[in-house]
Design a protein around this motif. Sequence first.
Motif, PDB file in Angstrom:
ATOM      1  N   VAL A  63      -4.662  34.819 -29.691  1.00  0.00           N
ATOM      2  CA  VAL A  63      -5.353  36.042 -29.274  1.00  0.00           C
ATOM      3  C   VAL A  63      -5.346  37.041 -30.416  1.00  0.00           C
ATOM      4  N   PRO A  64      -6.310  37.963 -30.453  1.00  0.00           N
ATOM      5  CA  PRO A  64      -6.260  39.033 -31.458  1.00  0.00           C
ATOM      6  C   PRO A  64      -4.928  39.775 -31.370  1.00  0.00           C
ATOM      7  N   PHE A  65      -4.348  40.113 -32.505  1.00  0.00           N
ATOM      8  CA  PHE A  65      -3.007  40.706 -32.495  1.00  0.00           C
ATOM      9  C   PHE A  65      -2.957  42.026 -31.745  1.00  0.00           C
ATOM     10  N   GLY A  96      -4.141  35.482 -39.951  1.00  0.00           N
ATOM     11  CA  GLY A  96      -5.557  35.809 -39.937  1.00  0.00           C
ATOM     12  C   GLY A  96      -5.960  36.803 -38.873  1.00  0.00           C
ATOM     13  N   GLY A  97      -5.081  37.729 -38.535  1.00  0.00           N
ATOM     14  CA  GLY A  97      -5.406  38.735 -37.519  1.00  0.00           C
ATOM     15  C   GLY A  97      -5.204  38.251 -36.096  1.00  0.00           C
ATOM     16  N   PHE A  98      -4.648  37.064 -35.927  1.00  0.00           N
ATOM     17  CA  PHE A  98      -4.403  36.521 -34.592  1.00  0.00           C
ATOM     18  C   PHE A  98      -2.902  36.327 -34.367  1.00  0.00           C
ATOM     19  N   ALA A  99      -2.516  36.489 -33.114  1.00  0.00           N
ATOM     20  CA  ALA A  99      -1.135  36.247 -32.712  1.00  0.00           C
ATOM     21  C   ALA A  99      -1.082  34.968 -31.890  1.00  0.00           C
ATOM     22  N   TYR A 100      -0.089  34.140 -32.175  1.00  0.00           N
ATOM     23  CA  TYR A 100       0.094  32.884 -31.450  1.00  0.00           C
ATOM     24  C   TYR A 100       1.191  33.115 -30.404  1.00  0.00           C
TER      25      TYR A 100
END
Length: 535
Positions: A195-197, A213-217
């Motif tokens: 998801v977007p951070f 890359g601007g995303f959070a896992y």
Amino acid sequence: MQFGERRVKRSRRLEVETSYPCSLQFYSNPPSGNISLMEFDEMAVERLKILRTVERLNLSGQVKSSDEWMNKLYDDFAKHKYFILNAEKSLEKKRADVEAARRRDHISHFILRLAYCRTEELRRWFIAHESDLFRARFIHCSRNGSDIKNFMLSNNLHFTPISPEEMQSERENLMNGTYNISGVDQMEGRTFFKVPFTEALELVRSRKVFLKGGFAYVPDTDLVTLVTTCFRANLSQALAMTNRALPELEDDERLMRLLQDFDKRYTGSDYSQKKGGEKHRITPDMIDQLAATSFPLCMRQLNDTLRTTHHLRHGGRVTYGLFLKAAGLSLEDALYFWRSHFTKNMDFDKQYAYNIRFNYGKEGKRTDYTPYSCMKIIMTSIGPGDAHGCPFKHTDAQMLRQRLSNFKVSQQAINEIMDLVSKCHYQIACQRYWEVTHNASLETGINHPNQYFEESQKVIHGAAPQSQGKKVSQVKTNRSIMYSSQSLQSTQASVEATQISTQSTQNTSTTDMDSMLFDDEMDSVLEQYMDTTQA
């Protein structure tokens, strides 16, 4: 006729089932239908009690959403039989009760939106505690096997899991960057959402997730954080819209009267019903000892002032008198207690006996007036010479520190109490004072001076104190400078009369004031004062 009733009930049941398919709600659509003002108020008060329980647990030092926090929260729900427990049950179990609980959940949320949308401070409080409540309910429903997937689909909450290929390529990063994952075995069967951070700022802030890359896992164990973030954002937007629409309700005096100052509403026992039996009685000879061991700081301050000056101003007399009444002091003993102090300075029977009988419902319209709650005492306006009010709010910080030190409170506890006071958590500070002086924990919090007294007696004696059957001794103390001369005493009496009668003036003589207390207007004046100062 009967068949028609059955069709109506079945249609209504289907409508409710369609409206509340899940135990959890995002409260996206406002409720419709009719509701009585009594039910309106009952629902609102019940939800306010729930949110205050959440607030109390958060301020007690418990780790939010921990197992201990969750257990205490749901223990409180079960103890008070709040609607949440039935709302989270399956519709197959006591369908009517579950439907009624979910309806109560839905409506009560929207009522409190009306009450808490008025200012930025109220909105922040409501959003914070509604979000914590939602998080707790989401976790609880997940553990109990509720249909969380159905809830997420019905609210368009789509979080796409990463592909097996990406899972394999980022395996090392996910193990190193995810909280509570340190080995390969902990990765087995785990799902991650990309998801977007900005949608997982809480997790990013605490460094619990891997970023790229601007995303959070986000692991599936932290799905509640993503859903709660959406809930908080939707609620914040909804409150802003409710605030803009609020002027449309201003013409409805019934609703405005219920919603006005709702955030200051006292939700505990009113202590208006006096407990029977000799064991629940206190007598004048017990008061000084009880003040030192079992009275909250506000009432101990009033008792100390009374013993020193043999006088209290009107606000102090009412506050302390109602507290003693609820604590178990009979009318006869109350008259004796107050007379033993006030006759040192004035004619008690002419000036103040009527007021004492009035508090006990023996004069005027004979109402059993309730003692003041903590919220009422905290919000009271305090003037020069007044001894009532909340010491944690109305006392200078340095003076409060000195007073706590004189009462043998440890320096560490004083620092904790003063930290709570600086953050305006006056009731929590009082609770901490109770815990320090009784060397025990208090799970219920402090909401009322008489609750403080009762909880203290439970710890000290296991029951209400036993009377010794003696009258209070005449304590000889020096008069305060305020009462050292007859002229100053008359001036003070004039000020007292001005507070209870709008017709008195500074030039009124003492004799005129004595007769004024028994005027035909005395009942209405006292009744108006008591009605406007009830919590």
